[in-house]
Enzyme design. Structure first.
Site, PDB file in Angstrom:
ATOM      1  N   ASP A  21       0.847  -1.192   0.000  1.00 52.57           N
ATOM      2  CA  ASP A  21       0.000   0.000   0.000  1.00 52.57           C
ATOM      3  C   ASP A  21       0.885   1.244   0.000  1.00 52.57           C
ATOM      4  OD1 ASP A  21       0.947   0.266   2.617  1.00 52.57           O
ATOM      5  OD2 ASP A  21      -0.918  -0.446   3.523  1.00 52.57           O
ATOM      6  N   LYS A  22       0.294   2.400   0.206  1.00 58.14           N
ATOM      7  CA  LYS A  22       1.032   3.665   0.167  1.00 58.14           C
ATOM      8  C   LYS A  22       2.127   3.730   1.232  1.00 58.14           C
ATOM      9  CE  LYS A  22       0.180   8.598  -0.143  1.00 58.14           C
ATOM     10  NZ  LYS A  22      -0.831   9.654  -0.171  1.00 58.14           N
TER      11      LYS A  22
END
Length: 136
Positions: free
Chosen positions: A13-14
């Site tokens: 994810d980020k």
């Protein structure tokens, strides 16, 4: 039996942490690797007309895994009665004893018409080999 893989960027994810949905895929990769190592690759079973659908999956996250890390997935046979197979998975950061994730998957065996089959009767070698890996 251990399956080793590197974490891919697209799996994160980020924050650079592996997204939770990827662990189920990793369990499947480890299961396919396990079946191949014990001499029963999944394509061989499909050629015999046997399918092994997933009945359930569980996963518990203990710590994060990040992009660039390598993990080792230990696959264990928890139980197998010829019809239902339960596998356990333990994911560690490669080269350490740090357990990041544990999980299980449950599978059954059916023919191409989705009728249950008993591997103890249909493929005795598969049954006996798999049972020999049951952890007491």
């Amino acid at each position: 039996m251990a399956y080793i893989r590197e974490v891919k960027y697209y799996e994160t994810d980020k924050m650079g942490i592996v997204h939770h949905s990827n662990y189920v895929r990793w369990f499947e990769e480890a299961r396919m690797d396990f079946l191949g190592k014990i001499g029963f690759p999944y394509d061989k079973m499909e050629e015999m007309g046997i399918i092994s659908p997933v009945l359930g999956v569980s996963c518990k996250y203990k710590t994060v895994v990040k992009f660039g890390e390598t993990v080792e997935i230990e696959t264990k046979v928890i139980s197998f009665n010829g019809i239902k197979l339960v596998l356990g998975y333990e994911i560690k950061k490669f080269g350490t004893d740090e357990i990041t994730t544990v999980g299980e998957s449950e599978h059954c065996f059916v023919d191409e018409q989705f009728k249950p089959v008993n591997m103890k009767k249909l493929n005795r070698d598969f049954y006996e080999t798999t049972v020999s890996y049951v952890k007491q």
